[in-house]
Scaffold this active site. Structure first.
Site, short mmCIF file in Angstrom:
data_model
loop_
_atom_site.label_atom_id
_atom_site.label_comp_id
_atom_site.label_asym_id
_atom_site.label_seq_id
_atom_site.Cartn_x
_atom_site.Cartn_y
_atom_site.Cartn_z
N ASN A 129 0.86 -1.19 0.00
CA ASN A 129 0.00 0.00 0.00
C ASN A 129 0.90 1.23 0.00
O ASN A 129 1.49 1.57 1.02
CB ASN A 129 -0.89 -0.05 1.26
CG ASN A 129 -1.71 1.21 1.44
OD1 ASN A 129 -1.80 2.06 0.55
ND2 ASN A 129 -2.31 1.35 2.61
N LYS A 140 0.06 4.27 -0.27
CA LYS A 140 -0.58 5.47 0.33
C LYS A 140 -0.35 6.68 -0.59
O LYS A 140 -0.37 6.53 -1.81
CB LYS A 140 -0.07 5.68 1.75
CG LYS A 140 -0.20 4.39 2.58
CD LYS A 140 -0.02 4.59 4.04
CE LYS A 140 -0.20 3.24 4.75
NZ LYS A 140 -0.17 3.33 6.19
N HIS A 147 -9.61 0.99 4.93
CA HIS A 147 -8.32 1.19 5.59
C HIS A 147 -8.51 2.15 6.76
O HIS A 147 -9.32 3.08 6.68
CB HIS A 147 -7.30 1.74 4.59
CG HIS A 147 -5.91 1.77 5.17
ND1 HIS A 147 -5.50 2.75 6.02
CD2 HIS A 147 -4.87 0.90 5.04
CE1 HIS A 147 -4.25 2.49 6.40
NE2 HIS A 147 -3.85 1.38 5.81
N GLU A 160 -6.95 4.59 7.78
CA GLU A 160 -6.77 6.02 7.45
C GLU A 160 -8.01 6.59 6.77
O GLU A 160 -8.32 7.77 6.92
CB GLU A 160 -5.49 6.19 6.61
CG GLU A 160 -4.25 6.03 7.48
CD GLU A 160 -3.02 5.47 6.79
OE1 GLU A 160 -2.96 5.47 5.55
OE2 GLU A 160 -2.11 5.00 7.51
N GLU A 169 -5.51 -5.10 10.68
CA GLU A 169 -4.51 -4.03 10.78
C GLU A 169 -4.76 -3.25 12.07
O GLU A 169 -5.53 -2.28 12.08
CB GLU A 169 -4.65 -3.08 9.58
CG GLU A 169 -4.31 -3.72 8.26
CD GLU A 169 -3.65 -2.71 7.33
OE1 GLU A 169 -2.52 -2.97 6.91
OE2 GLU A 169 -4.24 -1.65 7.07
N GLY A 222 2.24 2.31 10.72
CA GLY A 222 3.15 3.44 10.56
C GLY A 222 3.87 3.84 11.84
O GLY A 222 4.48 4.91 11.90
N SER A 272 3.31 -2.06 10.32
CA SER A 272 4.76 -2.05 10.57
C SER A 272 5.43 -3.39 10.25
O SER A 272 6.33 -3.83 10.96
CB SER A 272 5.05 -1.62 12.01
OG SER A 272 4.65 -0.28 12.21
P1 PGA Z 1 2.71 0.33 7.60
O1 PGA Z 1 1.23 0.50 6.98
O2 PGA Z 1 3.27 -0.94 7.05
O3 PGA Z 1 3.45 1.55 7.16
O4 PGA Z 1 2.53 0.26 9.10
C1 PGA Z 1 0.38 -0.60 6.82
C2 PGA Z 1 -0.92 -0.16 6.22
O5 PGA Z 1 -1.39 0.94 6.54
O6 PGA Z 1 -1.53 -0.87 5.41
#
Ligand code: PGA
Length: 259
Positions: free
Chosen positions: A13, A15, A99, A101, A165, A171, A211
């Site tokens: 992803n 983003k 997601h 976010e 998740e 993140g 992460s």
């Molecule tokens: P990250 O994000 O690996 O940067 O923690 C995962 C995600 O949001 O799908």
């Protein structure tokens, strides 16, 4: 690690990162480094303006492309939104739904996420529906309530892929331990079994995200209910992306390679 019936998924992803030249360089490096005979399905989720270029750059590689979001309606007066049919037309076969976010920044609730997953299926796309608890929810013992609530309205369709998740792991560099991930995945599978029966629940692919790095992927990949990864930050670097993919293909080898 996953059973033979559940083909693992390695999803990146991106983003709101990369412009076209950077994305094309990523595609070239990943194409060149893809392990032959890999076990996992590989898919990348670029921002909308990159979709057509990334689809072209990955054509024939076996790496699929997906959108990071879609509208729940098939078409209409929705400025700034994107329909499933438009994603498919730009070369997508996958799409992310819900997601954290999107849930946080765009106030997407469980019903809307489920409607998006249904729209994705109707457009012939494979949805990855994301679920996960916040830090507060985990610390107050509500993790399983939250997961059950988010799972509830999602369509019972064998094509739908789930991603656990935990929001506190996204993140942050603080990944879930293999035990935490496995507990959540097993819980989700158990809830699905009550709803759709044992066989369908056993066949459901449940990814982990939050992460994930080449260093922690091997131990996570060995968990019995974990069927792949949805990777954000580490997916932007082709070498790290490929290293995580390799750990999915051969989790024992990845583990042997770690200290
Ligand atoms: P990250 O994000 O690996 O940067 O923690 C995962 C995600 O949001 O799908």
């Amino acid at each position: 690690m996953t059973t033979a019936a559940r083909r693992p998924v390695m999803a990146g992803n991106w983003k709101m990162h990369l412009v076209r030249a950077e994305a094309e360089a990523w595609c070239a490096e990943v194409r060149a480094g893809l392990p032959a005979g890999r076990a996992a399905e590989v898919v990348v989720f670029p921002s909308f303006p990159l979709l057509a270029a990334v689809s072209a750059a990955l054509a024939g590689s076996g790496v699929a492309v997906g959108g990071q979001d879609l509208h729940a309606e098939a078409a209409g007066a929705f400025t700034g939104d994107v329909a499933g049919r438009q994603l498919a037309d730009a070369g997508c076969t996958w799409v992310l739904c819900g997601h954290s976010e999107r849930r946080r920044d765009h106030a997407e609730g469980d019903e809307l996420v489920a409607a998006k997953a249904r729209a994705a299926l109707a457009a012939g796309l494979t949805p990855i529906a994301c679920v996960g608890e916040t830090r507060d929810e985990r610390h107050s013992g509500r993790t399983f309530d939250v997961l059950a609530r988010q799972l509830e309205p999602l369509p019972d369709d064998s094509r739908l892929v789930l991603a656990y998740e935990p929001v506190w792991a996204i993140g942050t560099g603080e990944t879930a331990t293999p035990e935490i991930a496995e507990d959540a995945h097993a819980f989700l599978r158990e809830r699905l079994a009550r709803r759709t029966g044992e066989a369908a629940a056993r066949a459901k692919r449940i990814l982990y995200g939050g992460s994930v790095t080449p260093d922690n992927a091997g131990a996570l990949a060995r968990q019995g209910d974990l069927d792949g990864f949805l990777v954000g930050g580490a997916s932007l670097d082709p070498k790290r992306f490929l290293a995580i993919l390799t750990s999915l293909a051969a989790p024992e080898a990845a583990l042997r390679g770690s200290p």
